[in-house]
Design an enzyme around this catalytic site. Structure first.
Site: not given
Ligand code: NAD
Length: 439
Positions: A130, A234, A236-238
């Site tokens: 990391k 959440g 978001g992207n996932v």
């Molecule tokens: P993102 O920022 O696109 O989505 C996160 C969402 O959660 C956002 O829409 C945000 O507004 C919402 N959010 C934040 N705090 C909140 C709360 N307390 N209650 C409800 N909603 C809340 O991130 P992402 O890329 O979708 O990733 C989500 C999680 O998965 C993160 O923890 C990230 O580290 C993990 N992750 C993502 C990936 C990836 O490929 N994107 C891979 C491995 C792990």
């Protein structure tokens, strides 16, 4: 002369000042296999080596930790190489604010060990590492000139390390930053699509979460996702794509929440006609975890499974993408197990982020088998099989799923790369022999 002050308690910027006063720009701590302890590149930093040697919490025989202060903008940067038996240490670089050097050091130690486990359990021929960079509050981290300079210097750090660590994107780092790193080194993945990179990993990550859910349902002999109710934290992207996949799989109902009104409204509009409920929450509202449902899926932030939330979870399965969901892995893993809730370890089911960029150098094919095999059910290291193995062993041994997953991953992480052996360690030995810190 050894310093009188406690270097670990210094703020990261005060620590940078100390380094500059001592004319130290680059330094390392490496595990000396003959002396059986961590040694420091500089005697002025011996107290840090002593601290690492005595630490039982985050230090886990990390092979090497390499640091530099950037020439411009005085930013502390590092590469933590945990274990490289399976291949070069791989994991993203985090750009974050830390209260003290100890906090910074602990984050690097903990996160790099976590990457060893994630990569090994995924059957990837990569070790674990990391990168960590600390904000220097004297400069605006959003200033494009500041950012491009410090990320280019991070690329130079990668080049100097001769490939024992290969960096990637992580919290606080974006795709433009990755392009800046790439301008100074070949030792990076996760570069932008237009430079030959693998692009956004969120869709595969969402598919990986679906694979984890299906395995947990199978383990409980409860059929498939068809007819199930899932609560997603959440959108978001996932979380967004995940919800759509759940409907594709025949879910009866999805309940979701987000702190962003925009995200909630957008998805509600897109999923009109589906049995979909979504609501806006405040940051500390965890009511979504208390929903009457079959599966709870944390896809927002970490540490949301804790002694304040676990007693209220009604679902029998927890499976989501968020990193570090257990606030206290030992306590909370045990508590979930005791309550008969199946927790699919986050680092098992959210692996597709790293899987997606892990093999960029081998090029791309349609429906890439190197990626798809993680999502299918047959391969022994697939999310499905790994999940079933962890759940079965957890049931047999009475230990939490997170503990079992770490045990399995730890064993796998000690297997040597079939072609290159334990080359990362050899690279570190060469760096030490060559007086890396003098470069
Ligand atoms: P993102 O920022 O696109 O989505 C996160 C969402 O959660 C956002 O829409 C945000 O507004 C919402 N959010 C934040 N705090 C909140 C709360 N307390 N209650 C409800 N909603 C809340 O991130 P992402 O890329 O979708 O990733 C989500 C999680 O998965 C993160 O923890 C990230 O580290 C993990 N992750 C993502 C990936 C990836 O490929 N994107 C891979 C491995 C792990």
């Amino acid at each position: 002369m050894e310093p009188k002050e406690d270097l670990l308690n210094l703020s990261t910027q005060k620590f940078v000042e100390f380094l500059k006063d001592n004319s130290i720009r680059r330094f390392y701590f490496v595990y000396d296999r003959k002396k059986k302890k961590v040694v420091s590149s500089h005697k002025q930093l011996q107290q840090i080596a002593d601290f690492i040697n005595s630490d039982k919490r985050d230090f886990n025989f990390h092979e090497g930790m390499f640091f530099q202060v950037t020439k411009n903008y005085d930013t502390l940067q590092s590469a933590f190489v945990h274990r490289t038996n399976r291949g070069q240490a791989a994991g993203g670089v985090r750009y974050w604010s830390y209260n003290s050097f100890e906090e910074y050091l602990r984050d690097g130690l903990r996160l790099s060990k976590g990457m060893t486990h994630k990569n090994a359990l995924a059957g990837l021929w990569w070790g674990g590492g990391k990168g960590v960079m600390a904000y220097n509050p004297s400069y605006d981290k959003n200033d494009p000139e500041v950012r491009s300079s410090i990320y280019k210097e991070y690329g130079e750090l990668m080049t100097s390390l001769c490939g024992c660590y290969v960096t990637a994107e992580d919290v606080g780092t974006n795709v433009h930053d990755m392009a800046n790193i790439f301008s100074a080194t070949r030792f990076t993945t996760c570069i932008p699509f237009n430079l030959g990179g693998s692009g956004n990993p969120s869709i595969p990550t969402a598919r990986g979460v679906v694979a984890g859910m299906k395995a947990a349902i199978k383990f409980l002999k409860k059929g498939s996702l068809k007819g199930k109710t899932i609560a997603v934290q959440g959108m978001g992207n996932v979380g967004g794509p995940l919800i759509k996949y759940l409907f594709d799989e025949g879910a009866a109902k999805v309940i979701a929440c987000d702190v962003s009104t925009n995200n909630v409204e957008k998805l509600k509009e897109e999923l009109k006609g589906k049995s979909f409920e979504a609501y806006v929450v405040g940051f500390d509202d965890s009511s979504i975890l208390e929903q009457e449902c079959d599966i709870v899926s944390p896809c927002a932030t970490g540490a949301i499974l804790n002694d304040r939330t676990i007693p209220f979870i009604k679902a029998k399965i927890v499976c989501g993408a968020a990193n570090n969901q257990l606030e206290d892995p030992e306590r909370d893993g045990r508590d979930l197990h005791k309550r008969g809730i199946i927790y699919v370890p986050d680092f098992l089911t959210n692996r597709m982020g790293i899987v997606n960029c892990a093999n960029e150098q081998y090029g791309y094919v349609n429906n890439d088998p190197a990626i798809e095999m993680h999502l299918q059910t047959g391969w022994k290291h697939s999310i499905h099989q790994a999940c079933l193995a962890v759940l079965a062993e957890s049931k047999r041994s009475g230990q939490s799923t997170s503990k079992i997953a770490v045990k399995i991953a730890d064993k796998l992480s000690k297997e040597n790369h079939p072609i290159f052996g334990h080359r990362g360690q050899q690279i570190i030995d060469s760096l030490v022999e060559n007086g890396w810190f003098n470069e």
